[in-house]
Design a protein around this motif. Structure first.
Motif: not given
Length: 137
Positions: A114-115, A129-137
């Motif tokens: 995926k990444y 990347i996973r931390r950043e994606n969590k912030k966006c949700k």
């Protein structure tokens, strides 16, 4: 199967601790055949602490055994460990390795279609990347 659900795999007569480790071996063989790397080794061993005695008790040396050592075309070396999960022992040994071998590049890689275009991504980069994606949700 190990306690971390990694299945041992035999490929080219070599026993790997996980399917992902075997996949990375195939990836390195491909890079070598395409002349994108000079060569690679399996299971390079690095001493983190020598054996010693204290109060008449002997202590064995401590080693870091990585999965691969890559010889790049520019002459640089890269130590690779394929990780599914980083244990506390592995994290401690990584710190000791980084201190003891400051001139060697150690990469912990995870398989991620995926990444990553190659299918392999640095563990720390994937966490970020996973931390950043969590912030966006």
């Amino acid at each position: 199967m190990s306690k971390y659900k990694a299945e041992k795999v035999v490929l080219d007569g070599i026993r790997f601790d996980s399917k992902d480790e075997a996949r990375y071996y195939l990836y390195l063989k491909k890079l070598k055949s395409e002349s994108k790397i000079e060569n690679f080794e399996l299971q390079p061993k690095y001493e983190l602490q020598p054996k010693f005695k204290k109060n008449a008790k002997s202590f064995l040396p401590v080693f870091y055994i990585a999965d691969f050592l890559i010889y790049h075309l520019d002459g640089s070396l890269e130590v690779i460990d394929i990780k599914g999960m980083a244990t506390e022992t592995a994290k401690l040994k990584r710190k000791l390795f980084e201190y003891r071998y400051p001139d060697l590049n150690l990469s912990w890689l995870i398989r991620s279609l995926k990444y990553s275009e190659t299918g392999w991504i640095d563990c720390d980069e994937l966490k970020k990347i996973r931390r950043e994606n969590k912030k966006c949700k």
